[in-house]
Design an enzyme around this catalytic site. Sequence first.
Site, PDB file in Angstrom:
ATOM      1  N   GLY A   1      13.438  11.954  -2.260  1.00 26.90           N
ATOM      2  CA  GLY A   1      12.925  10.931  -3.169  1.00 26.90           C
ATOM      3  C   GLY A   1      11.732  10.171  -2.627  1.00 26.90           C
ATOM      4  O   GLY A   1      11.348   9.139  -3.178  1.00 26.90           O
TER       5      GLY A   1
ATOM      6  N   ASP B   1      -2.494   8.376  -4.343  1.00 28.57           N
ATOM      7  CA  ASP B   1      -1.575   7.242  -4.322  1.00 28.57           C
ATOM      8  C   ASP B   1      -2.075   6.174  -3.343  1.00 28.57           C
ATOM      9  O   ASP B   1      -2.098   4.986  -3.665  1.00 28.57           O
ATOM     10  CB  ASP B   1      -0.173   7.713  -3.941  1.00 28.57           C
ATOM     11  CG  ASP B   1       0.818   6.564  -3.836  1.00 28.57           C
ATOM     12  OD1 ASP B   1       1.272   6.082  -4.893  1.00 28.57           O
ATOM     13  OD2 ASP B   1       1.126   6.145  -2.710  1.00 28.57           O
TER      14      ASP B   1
ATOM     15  N   GLY C   1      11.442   5.241  -0.835  1.00 30.63           N
ATOM     16  CA  GLY C   1      12.892   5.233  -0.963  1.00 30.63           C
ATOM     17  C   GLY C   1      13.376   4.178  -1.938  1.00 30.63           C
ATOM     18  O   GLY C   1      12.656   3.232  -2.276  1.00 30.63           O
TER      19      GLY C   1
ATOM     20  N   LYS D   1      -3.328   2.241  -4.081  1.00 31.70           N
ATOM     21  CA  LYS D   1      -2.854   1.074  -3.340  1.00 31.70           C
ATOM     22  C   LYS D   1      -4.008   0.335  -2.669  1.00 31.70           C
ATOM     23  O   LYS D   1      -3.999  -0.901  -2.575  1.00 31.70           O
ATOM     24  CB  LYS D   1      -1.821   1.512  -2.304  1.00 31.70           C
ATOM     25  CG  LYS D   1      -0.540   2.049  -2.916  1.00 31.70           C
ATOM     26  CD  LYS D   1       0.383   2.642  -1.857  1.00 31.70           C
ATOM     27  CE  LYS D   1       1.654   3.181  -2.464  1.00 31.70           C
ATOM     28  NZ  LYS D   1       2.524   3.843  -1.466  1.00 31.70           N
TER      29      LYS D   1
END
Length: 417
Positions: A180, A194, A296, A198
């Site tokens: 995950g 990604d 997570g 950010k």
Amino acid sequence: MTRTNITIGLFGFGVVGQGLHAVLERTPGLRARIGRIAVKDRTKARPLPAELFTFDKQDLLDDPGLDVIVELIDNADEAYAIVKQALLNGKAVVTANKKMLAEHLPELIELQRSTGTPLLYEAAACASLPVIRNLEEYYDTDLLASVEGIINGSTNYILTAMNRDGQPYAEALAKAQALGFAESNPALDVEGLDARNKLVLLLAHAFGLVTGPEELLAVGITGISPLAAAYAREQGLSIKLIAEARRLPEGGIAAAVLPTLVAPGHELSNVHDEFNGLVTQSGFADRQFFLGRGAGAFPTASAVLSDLSALTYGYRYEYKKIQQNAHLALAPEAAEVDVLVTFDDASNAPDLADFTAVHEQFRSAQRGSYLTGTIGLGQLAQAGWLRTPGVCVVRLAAPLRAAVAVAQAAEEAAVAA
């Protein structure tokens, strides 16, 4: 919004959504409960009562009994529509969707101002690291010189598995997805997108610079070559995907996401697995280092939980630095970067004319070829060979720096000679 009890309308009940439900059950100090959950899949079995779920987003957006919308879906376009309508409806919003935020940040900032409704997104930056609020509050008057960090837990997990454990790239990626850590579309992680999204958020809160993700150079980890990995081992260095933003001496900001060779003494060299690490350099506080889990269910949910708590006492981002630094702009043409470039053969060799200086060259028909050199950040972003198959670009350990400083040093050396 200031209240002791809040009722949440939750969009999405995947890894993070379920993590949020679990941490709310174990956090009696925060009087918050999930009132309704909107999901898409009508066939999926879920561990909560069926009446808690709906398949119509309006059931949440139009419900006056829901105080806060928490958006935890992975579709950026749908997330934007949800967040925009929620703000217009006067509902506070907490989101973890960094892609949606990066693509619509100017409009979302203006919506917060015009509606007077807060939008918080600590979980969108570095999961469990309390980065955004620290940049907003702790560094609100301390002039930041730079921020650099490992801000994507998925790629850090993959690189750790490859470098430390000797796993092949495909195996490391598959395990990251199974745990995950990786996005549903792994390209967002492994291509550096990604981290770039950010970095957009960090730029806004660290420097007051609002820019679009397309304005920032991002090179991911898919092209890291065996020769680059061998070069790193021989030099006693590790390869990390690092996002960096730095003030330049003549004004402006240099910012990029690049695989980087990190020396053992650097704080980020010891950031492994799914952990994130961020180093700030400021005028008064000097150098500080944040370390925490970057992927997570529970790490991300903890940041959502923190935002929910902040809403109970009326917190919102003030974006003071945007007002203070209205003149600030990206200046890739004024920055240079030292790089290692590996390539298969002469057919995909980089153009030496693109480089300010070439420091080292190596050619081998068996191992492949490489060069090290200095190149303008803007020139690198525009180089046609950068995205050519068989070409790998890794930044050397030196930070992004102003081109003018490099030119002055070269001129001084020439005069001395």
